[in-house]
Design an enzyme around this catalytic site. Structure first.
Site, PDB file in Angstrom:
ATOM      1  N   GLN A 140       0.829  -1.198   0.000  1.00 27.00           N
ATOM      2  CA  GLN A 140       0.000   0.000   0.000  1.00 27.00           C
ATOM      3  C   GLN A 140       0.862   1.245   0.000  1.00 27.00           C
ATOM      4  O   GLN A 140       1.930   1.286   0.589  1.00 27.00           O
ATOM      5  CB  GLN A 140      -0.976   0.016   1.168  1.00 27.00           C
ATOM      6  N   GLY A 141       0.365   2.237  -0.723  1.00 24.56           N
ATOM      7  CA  GLY A 141       1.044   3.512  -0.811  1.00 24.56           C
ATOM      8  C   GLY A 141       0.052   4.638  -0.607  1.00 24.56           C
ATOM      9  O   GLY A 141      -1.164   4.426  -0.592  1.00 24.56           O
ATOM     10  N   TYR A 142       0.598   5.838  -0.472  1.00 27.64           N
ATOM     11  CA  TYR A 142      -0.234   7.001  -0.172  1.00 27.64           C
ATOM     12  C   TYR A 142      -0.089   8.057  -1.256  1.00 27.64           C
ATOM     13  O   TYR A 142       1.010   8.510  -1.553  1.00 27.64           O
ATOM     14  CB  TYR A 142       0.148   7.579   1.200  1.00 27.64           C
ATOM     15  N   LEU A 143      -1.234   8.420  -1.843  1.00 28.59           N
ATOM     16  CA  LEU A 143      -1.270   9.541  -2.778  1.00 28.59           C
ATOM     17  C   LEU A 143      -1.242  10.848  -1.993  1.00 28.59           C
ATOM     18  O   LEU A 143      -0.769  11.862  -2.486  1.00 28.59           O
ATOM     19  CB  LEU A 143      -2.532   9.470  -3.646  1.00 28.59           C
TER      20      LEU A 143
ATOM     21  N   GLU B  33       3.478   8.580  -2.928  1.00 29.16           N
ATOM     22  CA  GLU B  33       4.636   9.125  -2.229  1.00 29.16           C
ATOM     23  C   GLU B  33       5.625   7.991  -1.975  1.00 29.16           C
ATOM     24  O   GLU B  33       5.259   6.822  -1.999  1.00 29.16           O
ATOM     25  CB  GLU B  33       4.190   9.725  -0.894  1.00 29.16           C
TER      26      GLU B  33
END
Length: 155
Positions: free
Chosen positions: A27-30, A82
């Site tokens: 999982q990643g964060y925009l 990010e």
């Protein structure tokens, strides 16, 4: 929808014997600002886009909206995220009337194992298994969005 959850550190791996599911998660964060996090997740063979609002004073409750999206779209969105994509395995363990989600982290967050339990209300009681450690619900360092930018191994 309002999500109510508590977070705990996990003392040992004994929970694994009781797990009824396990899935790899990337999982990643925009967007990782506390007021509104926008997360992209690949969990097993599914993709998700999630938006979370800022937590209340106890750290237990916040707005959460989640939508399943096609895996190929999730993979493309992960490339826009990010730095600091989270890599972990999530185990699910039923204890009493609740399900604990236990995350074992890898990469720059290796060594961290955390459990979360979702509740219907903040004062709801639940059975605590012997592998459950210190509560870290209101410690923002244990939010995945924080861990993506400030890895556990660097603390």
């Amino acid at each position: 929808m309002i999500e109510i959850e508590k977070k705990f550190l996990v003392l040992n791996n004994s929970f694994k014997a009781a797990a009824f599911t396990q899935n790899h998660i990337a999982q990643g964060y925009l967007c990782s600002v506390p007021e509104r996090t926008v997360r992209v997740r690949l969990k097993g063979d599914k993709g998700y886009l999630t938006i979370k609002g800022i937590s209340n004073d106890t750290g237990m409750s916040r707005f959460e909206w989640e939508k399943e999206i096609p895996v190929d779209e999730a993979k493309k969105l992960l490339l826009l995220c990010e730095k600091g994509v989270i890599d972990k395995t999530r185990y699910e363990v039923k204890i009493g009337n609740h399900i604990f989600e236990i995350d074992e982290f890898y990469g720059k967050n290796e060594g961290l194992i955390m459990a979360e339990i979702e509740l219907d209300f903040e004062t709801e009681t639940f059975e605590k298994p012997n592998w459950l450690g210190e509560e870290v619900t209101n410690d923002r360092r244990y939010y995945n969005s924080y861990l993506s930018n400030h890895p556990y191994k660097k603390w």
